[in-house]
Design an enzyme around this catalytic site. Structure first.
Site, PDB file in Angstrom:
ATOM      1  N   HIS A  47       0.801  -1.217   0.000  1.00  0.00           N
ATOM      2  CA  HIS A  47       0.000   0.000   0.000  1.00  0.00           C
ATOM      3  C   HIS A  47       0.845   1.284   0.000  1.00  0.00           C
ATOM      4  O   HIS A  47       0.735   2.097  -0.916  1.00  0.00           O
ATOM      5  CB  HIS A  47      -1.013  -0.039   1.151  1.00  0.00           C
ATOM      6  CG  HIS A  47      -1.667   1.261   1.442  1.00  0.00           C
ATOM      7  ND1 HIS A  47      -2.488   1.903   0.519  1.00  0.00           N
ATOM      8  CD2 HIS A  47      -1.617   2.073   2.522  1.00  0.00           C
ATOM      9  CE1 HIS A  47      -2.908   3.039   1.051  1.00  0.00           C
ATOM     10  NE2 HIS A  47      -2.392   3.170   2.257  1.00  0.00           N
ATOM     11  N   GLU A  75       0.833   5.850  12.518  1.00  0.00           N
ATOM     12  CA  GLU A  75      -0.503   5.469  12.943  1.00  0.00           C
ATOM     13  C   GLU A  75      -0.627   3.963  13.186  1.00  0.00           C
ATOM     14  O   GLU A  75      -1.274   3.543  14.137  1.00  0.00           O
ATOM     15  CB  GLU A  75      -1.536   5.916  11.903  1.00  0.00           C
ATOM     16  CG  GLU A  75      -2.888   6.150  12.544  1.00  0.00           C
ATOM     17  CD  GLU A  75      -4.023   6.149  11.540  1.00  0.00           C
ATOM     18  OE1 GLU A  75      -3.757   6.253  10.336  1.00  0.00           O
ATOM     19  OE2 GLU A  75      -5.170   6.045  11.987  1.00  0.00           O
ATOM     20  N   ASP A  76      -0.046   3.173  12.319  1.00  0.00           N
ATOM     21  CA  ASP A  76      -0.317   1.730  12.356  1.00  0.00           C
ATOM     22  C   ASP A  76       0.786   0.858  12.935  1.00  0.00           C
ATOM     23  O   ASP A  76       0.612  -0.357  13.066  1.00  0.00           O
ATOM     24  CB  ASP A  76      -0.625   1.217  10.936  1.00  0.00           C
ATOM     25  CG  ASP A  76      -1.921   1.806  10.402  1.00  0.00           C
ATOM     26  OD1 ASP A  76      -2.699   2.305  11.223  1.00  0.00           O
ATOM     27  OD2 ASP A  76      -2.130   1.761   9.185  1.00  0.00           O
TER      28      ASP A  76
HETATM   29 MN    MN Z   1      -2.750   4.565   4.028  1.00  0.00          MN
END
Ligand code: MN
Length: 518
Positions: A47, A75-76
């Site tokens: 991604h 964020e992840d």
């Molecule tokens: Mn993304």
């Protein structure tokens, strides 16, 4: 998409050192996302690599591309912003931070019922709130575009939600930045999920009609080309097909049928200069009969997003109706790529050059505010002290932007207090305010809010406004709501009496007893 492919794609666009750094970013992100999977089952890193690919394709500067590779790490994964900053510098960290903030704000936008009425307003606020750098939005658009292109792996329910949000939030955002091609890509994919049946129907209908009109248009095109040649106007003519979504939008207007739509296919004439645009218009109108109501001069009066072109619709001797769009190469580049066009690596190797050089004067005046914002943002990043008055651009004046826990954005004047926020959300929320949590911590009623704060109002059914609150609001809106509540509660008198007592104390007891007995 894999590491090598992306690097090969980047090589012609950036210098060796920059490509090397891209390699580092990819290694870092691959490591950070290790073990994570996309819904499709592929490794997650696919991604960010695709997002970076899109950003290179749009001609963004290297910092933006690096931030694209890293955009989901904070964020992840357990990567910290500090790590990003120490490895890839402040500019990249700034962009990643901005993208992370939007993701948080988006949580609220998902609740589209409550979000919709303010969409447009919120968009511009969002743009400003998110770090004042438009590249953050551009990364977010690339992110959305890739997520849309892999939407098939989501549940139907999620597909619809994401498609809806794309149409309502992201397509208008691209439009605001003048990124016409991206807007169209987002709209087409989103609409195909949102209303699959209608999308397919229109697509078929379009195919049927286009077959015929393409042949007829070919004749018109040759005629025009020949005439322009005679007049020594250098030009390039392309056909442009209307998008399914814009067709759908047109058809949903009252009393419109497919037969009323003249611009299913239009011819686009691209020339070297503005003068040539008007000369082409003259040539077309001498060849064919123009429909007077459909001549539009977006060169003299550009659209608010900076779009420029001349539009005209003519009727050929064989009664065919043809729309023309006439523009220069610069205008065409802008119409397709919008603000992203100003970052193009051929002209600008780095964002620093961009913010400092004269290219900004080439942006349409409507978009100058973005340049101003970027200059300020870039100065701030470089640690330059900026006098406060210079920040007083109309758009964000001396206002701050705060988020609700859901991510909705509210604009308040600088110095606003928590109660101002509560009353802004809803009169009853103000009335029942019991305490405030700002960025997760309980906050006193008298401490001003700051830009970017996430503010939660904790309400109690039993909570009641107090006269002393008049000291704890700064906006006229909050004050007048509070006043009328106090009045209804019969506290207006109390307010006056309270004020009188204070005044009296200040005057130190001249005829003291009388007024309190009154
Ligand atoms: Mn993304």
């Amino acid at each position: 998409m894999n590491e090598q492919k992306l690097i090969d794609y980047a090589k012609p666009c950036y210098d060796d050192e920059q490509v090397l750094e891209l390699g580092h970013a990819i290694d870092f992100a691959t490591e950070a996302h290790l073990g994570q999977k996309r819904k499709s089952g592929e490794p997650y890193i696919i991604h960010p690599l695709n997002v970076a690919h899109i950003l290179i394709d749009w001609g963004m500067d290297i910092d933006t591309v690096l931030a694209g590779v890293l955009h989901d790490t904070v964020e992840d994964t357990d990567t910290s912003l500090d790590t990003i900053e120490s490895l890839f510098g402040r500019n990249v960290a700034f962009l990643v931070d901005g993208v992370t903030k939007i993701s948080k704000a988006r949580a609220g936008m998902r609740d589209l019922d409550s979000y919709l009425p303010q969409t447009k307003d919120n968009l511009s606020k969002l743009l400003i709130a998110v770090g004042q750098d438009v590249r953050v939005i551009i990364i977010k658009l690339a992110d959305r575009l890739h997520n849309l292109s892999t939407l098939e792996h989501m549940s139907p329910d999620k597909q619809k939600k994401i498609a809806r949000e794309s149409l309502d939030v992201f397509a208008p955002m691209a439009d605001r930045l003048g990124m016409g091609r991206v807007r169209m890509q987002i709209e087409e994919i989103a609409f195909s999920y949102l209303n699959e049946k209608e999308f397919k129907r229109l697509q078929n209908e379009m195919k049927k009609r286009l077959g015929k009109s393409t042949r007829k248009l070919g004749v018109v095109r040759q005629e025009v080309e020949a005439e322009l040649g005679k007049q020594h106007i250098k030009s390039e003519i392309n056909g442009r097909v209307k998008s399914i979504y814009s067709l759908h939008k047109k058809l949903s207007k009252v009393d419109t049928s497919l037969d009323d739509i003249y611009d299913l296919m239009a011819l686009r004439v691209i020339v070297d200069s503005k003068e040539d645009c008007y000369r082409v218009l003259g040539v077309l109108h001498s060849l064919y009969q123009p429909m007077l109501t459909r001549i539009k001069d977006y060169i003299a009066v550009p659209k608010p997003n900076g779009y420029q072109s001349l539009h005209t619709t003519v009727i050929t001797p064989s009664k065919q109706i043809v729309e023309f769009q006439i523009r220069t190469y610069d205008m065409h580049e802008y119409a397709e790529r919008g603000l992203a066009a100003s970052f193009h690596y051929h002209e600008q190797k780095s964002s620093k050059d961009y913010s400092k050089n004269k290219k900004s004067s080439k942006l349409p005046t409507q978009m100058q505010w973005i340049v101003q914002l970027q200059e300020i943002a870039s100065n701030l990043r470089d640690g330059v002290d900026i006098p406060l008055n210079q920040l007083n651009i109309d758009l964000f004046g001396s206002r701050i932007f705060v988020y609700s826990p859901k991510g909705d954005i509210y604009s308040l004047p600088e110095g606003a207090l928590p109660l101002d926020f509560a009353y802004m959300i809803h009169t009853d929320i103000g009335k029942r305010a019991y305490s405030f949590r700002v960025n997760g911590n309980i906050r006193a009623f008298d401490k001003p809010l700051e830009n970017g704060d996430i503010v939660e109002v904790i309400t109690r059914k039993t909570s009641q406004p107090k006269p002393s609150w008049l000291e704890l609001v700064t906006t006229t809106q909050a004050r007048s709501k509070l006043r009328s509540q106090l009045k209804k509660m019969g506290l207006a008198e109390g307010m006056a009496r309270g004020a009188a007592i204070i005044k009296e104390k200040a005057l130190r007891g001249k005829g003291s007893a009388s007024s309190s007995k009154k």
